[in-house]
Design an enzyme around this catalytic site. Structure first.
Site, PDB file in Angstrom:
ATOM      1  N   LEU A  69       9.846  -4.485  -5.610  1.00 10.66           N
ATOM      2  CA  LEU A  69      10.576  -4.203  -4.323  1.00 10.66           C
ATOM      3  C   LEU A  69      10.482  -5.425  -3.388  1.00 10.66           C
ATOM      4  CD1 LEU A  69      11.671  -2.263  -2.021  1.00 10.66           C
ATOM      5  CD2 LEU A  69       9.256  -2.054  -1.392  1.00 10.66           C
ATOM      6  N   ARG A 112       2.995 -12.387  -2.493  1.00 16.21           N
ATOM      7  CA  ARG A 112       4.014 -13.265  -2.164  1.00 16.21           C
ATOM      8  C   ARG A 112       4.110 -13.577  -0.842  1.00 16.21           C
ATOM      9  NH1 ARG A 112       8.988 -12.761  -0.362  1.00 16.21           N
ATOM     10  NH2 ARG A 112       9.240 -10.489  -1.092  1.00 16.21           N
ATOM     11  N   TYR A 151      -4.013  12.009 -11.652  1.00 17.27           N
ATOM     12  CA  TYR A 151      -4.546  11.593 -10.085  1.00 17.27           C
ATOM     13  C   TYR A 151      -5.797  10.826 -10.094  1.00 17.27           C
ATOM     14  CZ  TYR A 151      -4.552  12.360  -5.235  1.00 17.27           C
ATOM     15  OH  TYR A 151      -4.652  12.034  -3.845  1.00 17.27           O
ATOM     16  N   GLN A 168      -9.264 -12.268  -7.523  1.00 17.04           N
ATOM     17  CA  GLN A 168      -8.504 -13.396  -8.205  1.00 17.04           C
ATOM     18  C   GLN A 168      -7.465 -14.121  -7.370  1.00 17.04           C
ATOM     19  OE1 GLN A 168      -7.056 -11.592 -11.821  1.00 17.04           O
ATOM     20  NE2 GLN A 168      -5.590 -13.093 -12.418  1.00 17.04           N
TER      21      GLN A 168
HETATM   22  P1  NAD Z   1       2.617  13.669   0.268  1.00 18.67           P
HETATM   23  O1  NAD Z   1       2.875  14.216  -1.147  1.00 18.67           O
HETATM   24  O2  NAD Z   1       3.146  14.465   1.497  1.00 18.67           O
HETATM   25  O3  NAD Z   1       3.268  12.223   0.454  1.00 18.67           O
HETATM   26  C1  NAD Z   1       3.440  11.221  -0.641  1.00 18.67           C
HETATM   27  C2  NAD Z   1       4.818  10.566  -0.547  1.00 18.67           C
HETATM   28  O4  NAD Z   1       4.783   9.767  -1.487  1.00 18.67           O
HETATM   29  C3  NAD Z   1       5.911  11.482  -0.548  1.00 18.67           C
HETATM   30  O5  NAD Z   1       6.678  11.219   0.502  1.00 18.67           O
HETATM   31  C4  NAD Z   1       6.503  11.325  -1.906  1.00 18.67           C
HETATM   32  O6  NAD Z   1       7.961  11.653  -1.942  1.00 18.67           O
HETATM   33  C5  NAD Z   1       6.292   9.708  -2.023  1.00 18.67           C
HETATM   34  N1  NAD Z   1       5.938   9.389  -3.403  1.00 18.67           N
HETATM   35  C6  NAD Z   1       5.715   9.747  -4.317  1.00 18.67           C
HETATM   36  N2  NAD Z   1       5.988   9.171  -5.727  1.00 18.67           N
HETATM   37  C7  NAD Z   1       6.618   8.237  -5.104  1.00 18.67           C
HETATM   38  C8  NAD Z   1       7.332   7.043  -5.734  1.00 18.67           C
HETATM   39  N3  NAD Z   1       6.902   6.811  -7.212  1.00 18.67           N
HETATM   40  N4  NAD Z   1       7.795   6.250  -5.223  1.00 18.67           N
HETATM   41  C9  NAD Z   1       7.951   6.325  -3.604  1.00 18.67           C
HETATM   42  N5  NAD Z   1       7.459   7.213  -3.121  1.00 18.67           N
HETATM   43  C10 NAD Z   1       6.827   8.116  -3.827  1.00 18.67           C
HETATM   44  O7  NAD Z   1       1.047  13.511   0.204  1.00 18.67           O
HETATM   45  P2  NAD Z   1       0.127  12.905   1.464  1.00 18.67           P
HETATM   46  O8  NAD Z   1      -0.756  14.118   1.657  1.00 18.67           O
HETATM   47  O9  NAD Z   1       0.867  12.516   2.654  1.00 18.67           O
HETATM   48  O10 NAD Z   1      -0.597  11.795   0.734  1.00 18.67           O
HETATM   49  C11 NAD Z   1      -0.376  10.601   1.085  1.00 18.67           C
HETATM   50  C12 NAD Z   1      -1.124   9.628   0.354  1.00 18.67           C
HETATM   51  O11 NAD Z   1      -2.597   9.779   0.823  1.00 18.67           O
HETATM   52  C13 NAD Z   1      -1.074   9.826  -1.100  1.00 18.67           C
HETATM   53  O12 NAD Z   1      -1.351   8.633  -1.881  1.00 18.67           O
HETATM   54  C14 NAD Z   1      -2.588  10.524  -1.553  1.00 18.67           C
HETATM   55  O13 NAD Z   1      -3.087  10.334  -2.860  1.00 18.67           O
HETATM   56  C15 NAD Z   1      -3.612  10.145  -0.373  1.00 18.67           C
HETATM   57  N6  NAD Z   1      -4.330  11.140  -0.145  1.00 18.67           N
HETATM   58  C16 NAD Z   1      -4.159  12.299   0.689  1.00 18.67           C
HETATM   59  C17 NAD Z   1      -4.983  13.336   0.959  1.00 18.67           C
HETATM   60  C18 NAD Z   1      -4.728  14.425   1.836  1.00 18.67           C
HETATM   61  O14 NAD Z   1      -5.496  15.427   1.836  1.00 18.67           O
HETATM   62  N7  NAD Z   1      -3.502  14.674   2.259  1.00 18.67           N
HETATM   63  C19 NAD Z   1      -6.386  13.197   0.454  1.00 18.67           C
HETATM   64  C20 NAD Z   1      -6.755  12.073  -0.391  1.00 18.67           C
HETATM   65  C21 NAD Z   1      -5.654  11.112  -0.616  1.00 18.67           C
HETATM   66  N1  UDP Z   2       6.529  -7.905  -7.132  1.00 20.76           N
HETATM   67  C1  UDP Z   2       7.598  -7.048  -6.199  1.00 20.76           C
HETATM   68  N2  UDP Z   2       7.761  -7.729  -5.083  1.00 20.76           N
HETATM   69  C2  UDP Z   2       7.458  -9.029  -4.823  1.00 20.76           C
HETATM   70  C3  UDP Z   2       6.805  -9.846  -5.732  1.00 20.76           C
HETATM   71  C4  UDP Z   2       6.213  -9.239  -6.587  1.00 20.76           C
HETATM   72  O1  UDP Z   2       7.760  -6.041  -6.504  1.00 20.76           O
HETATM   73  O2  UDP Z   2       7.834  -9.474  -3.500  1.00 20.76           O
HETATM   74  C5  UDP Z   2       6.320  -7.344  -8.292  1.00 20.76           C
HETATM   75  C6  UDP Z   2       6.555  -8.116  -9.482  1.00 20.76           C
HETATM   76  O3  UDP Z   2       7.739  -7.295 -10.028  1.00 20.76           O
HETATM   77  C7  UDP Z   2       5.478  -7.887 -10.440  1.00 20.76           C
HETATM   78  C8  UDP Z   2       4.275  -7.507  -9.673  1.00 20.76           C
HETATM   79  O4  UDP Z   2       4.820  -7.159  -8.389  1.00 20.76           O
HETATM   80  O5  UDP Z   2       5.640  -7.388 -11.561  1.00 20.76           O
HETATM   81  C9  UDP Z   2       2.962  -7.931  -9.509  1.00 20.76           C
HETATM   82  O6  UDP Z   2       3.453  -9.334  -9.146  1.00 20.76           O
HETATM   83  P1  UDP Z   2       2.429 -10.580  -9.600  1.00 20.76           P
HETATM   84  O7  UDP Z   2       2.743 -11.692  -8.881  1.00 20.76           O
HETATM   85  O8  UDP Z   2       1.010 -10.202  -9.595  1.00 20.76           O
HETATM   86  O9  UDP Z   2       2.524 -10.741 -11.192  1.00 20.76           O
HETATM   87  P2  UDP Z   2       3.417 -11.267 -12.128  1.00 20.76           P
HETATM   88  O10 UDP Z   2       4.967 -11.619 -11.381  1.00 20.76           O
HETATM   89  O11 UDP Z   2       2.850 -12.477 -12.362  1.00 20.76           O
HETATM   90  O12 UDP Z   2       3.448 -10.197 -13.142  1.00 20.76           O
END
Ligand code: NAD
Ligand code: UDP
Ligand code: UDP
Length: 320
Positions: A69, A112, A151, A168
């Site tokens: 991203l 970055r 998880y 690092q």
């Molecule tokens: P949630 O499921 O409501 O929110 C998680 C969000 O992440 C969702 O909107 C989902 O669509 C998005 N998401 C999932 N996979 C994704 C991906 N690959 N790319 C982009 N977006 C993605 O859950 P929450 O309760 O709001 O939890 C938020 C964070 O807090 C999580 O990381 C969770 O592990 C952490 N957490 C929550 C709790 C809790 O009790 N709610 C406890 C411990 C940790």
């Molecule tokens: N990355 C990203 N956005 C950025 C810079 C990096 O998504 O603006 C991603 C990139 O694709 C890379 C990862 O972050 O795979 C880790 O980046 P890092 O610089 O640590 O490692 P490298 O590019 O050397 O693998």
């Protein structure tokens, strides 16, 4: 260096359409910041962010954090990850990828941009804990190959990555271990105990206690949690965490069930079902560090938070 004028910051929230992310967004917008929400809407819903689309300082991007991203921001809150057992076990490989590849990409982005990054870690890193309450220096008791491992181990690996980028690459990191949090905008079907019990009570279905209901959890209301999250992000650079943020008031699941019945006024029955594998028997944060480093402690008691949450679920039912 801020990318905007004055004290206004442009802030990225991954998982910003989820339960916690949408509340965090509201708070940061109220504080005058810009928010970019990145979410693939796997468990998040448009309903959580419907009220934000016309907001001049808000932007939504549909994107999966497993892929790189490129945006320009001042701070990153990395929340993207399904959080409830039925959601994260639905596609366990994707859950681990989200935690691990998502962390690598967001850390690469922070590297970055030379910006601060906060990781939403979890009390699940303690597994089924042998020490009670759990302090941050406890290494945990986690099954590496069970149903919850996608998880738990994904989040543990993400913590490792955060500390390695810190050591690092000198990255400014904040690792927050979140304990069970509840409140409005929880997904009604996420299978978590608070949402399940309330929905069951409101629809007159039996409340499902797994096991004997003697297992404990400590429930934090979402507003308290979000306050702790922002305080951690705004803390001195030397405060990296990991730091527990949760409510130390501990309840058995049976006690929670009784509270939900009382506050909904429901006549639902209670039934007992088998306990899922690896279900932690007890969980309660040692929250001394949050108090001393962030001057944070929760203020909303479970009964009061449940009343607000029940009100939300009634609204969801009425608007379904
Ligand atoms: P949630 O499921 O409501 O929110 C998680 C969000 O992440 C969702 O909107 C989902 O669509 C998005 N998401 C999932 N996979 C994704 C991906 N690959 N790319 C982009 N977006 C993605 O859950 P929450 O309760 O709001 O939890 C938020 C964070 O807090 C999580 O990381 C969770 O592990 C952490 N957490 C929550 C709790 C809790 O009790 N709610 C406890 C411990 C940790
Ligand atoms: N990355 C990203 N956005 C950025 C810079 C990096 O998504 O603006 C991603 C990139 O694709 C890379 C990862 O972050 O795979 C880790 O980046 P890092 O610089 O640590 O490692 P490298 O590019 O050397 O693998
Ligand atoms: N639980 C329950 N009935 C339900 C849902 C959950 O008794 O309908 C129990 C579950 O077995 C666990 C506790 O409530 O012991 C908390 O479950 P949740 O999924 O909310 O969170 P986690 O186990 O991740 O803390």
């Amino acid at each position: 260096m801020a990318r905007l004028y004055g004290s206004r910051k442009r802030i990225l929230i991954t998982g910003g359409a989820g339960f916690l992310g949408s509340h965090l967004t509201d708070r940061l917008l109220d504080l005058g910041h810009e928010v970019i929400c990145v979410d693939n809407l796997f468990t998040g819903t448009k309903r959580n962010i419907d009220h934000l689309h016309r907001h001049p300082r808000y932007e939504f991007m549909r994107h999966d954090v497993c892929f790189p991203l490129y945006v320009e921001v001042d701070e990153i809150y990395n929340l993207a990850c399904p959080a409830s057992p039925i959601h994260y076990q639905h596609d366990p490989v994707q859950t681990t990828k989200t935690s691990v590849h998502g962390a690598i990409n967001m850390l690469g982005l922070a590297k970055r941009l030379k910006c601060k990054i906060l990781q939403a870690s979890t009390s699940e890193v303690y597994g089924d804990p042998a020490i009670h309450p759990q302090p941050e220096d406890y290494w945990g008791n986690v099954n590496p190959i069970g149903l919850r491992s996608c998880y738990d181990e994904g989040k543990r690996c993400a913590e490792t990555l955060f500390f390695d980028y810190h050591r690092q690459h000198n990255l400014k990191i904040k690792v927050m271990r979140i304990f069970n949090t509840y409140g409005p905008r929880m997904h009604p079907n996420d299978g978590r105990v608070v949402s399940n019990f309330i929905m069951q009570a409101l629809t007159g279905e039996p409340l499902t206690i797994y096991g004997e209901g003697k297992q404990t959890r400590s429930f934090c209301y979402v507003d308290d949690l979000v306050e702790g999250m922002i305080r951690l992000m705004d803390s001195e650079d030397s405060v990296t965490g990991p730091i527990n943020v949760g409510n130390p008031d501990e309840f058995t699941i049976k006690e929670l069930c009784e509270l939900v019945l009382t506050h909904t006024g429901s006549a639902s029955k209670v039934i007992y079902l088998p306990l899922p594998d690896d279900d932690p028997k007890q969980r309660k944060p040692d929250s001394k560090l949050a108090l001393s480093l962030l001057n944070w402690s929760p203020s909303v008691e479970l009964a009061a938070g449940l009343v607000r949450t029940i009100e939300y679920f009634r609204w969801v039912q009425a608007n379904a």
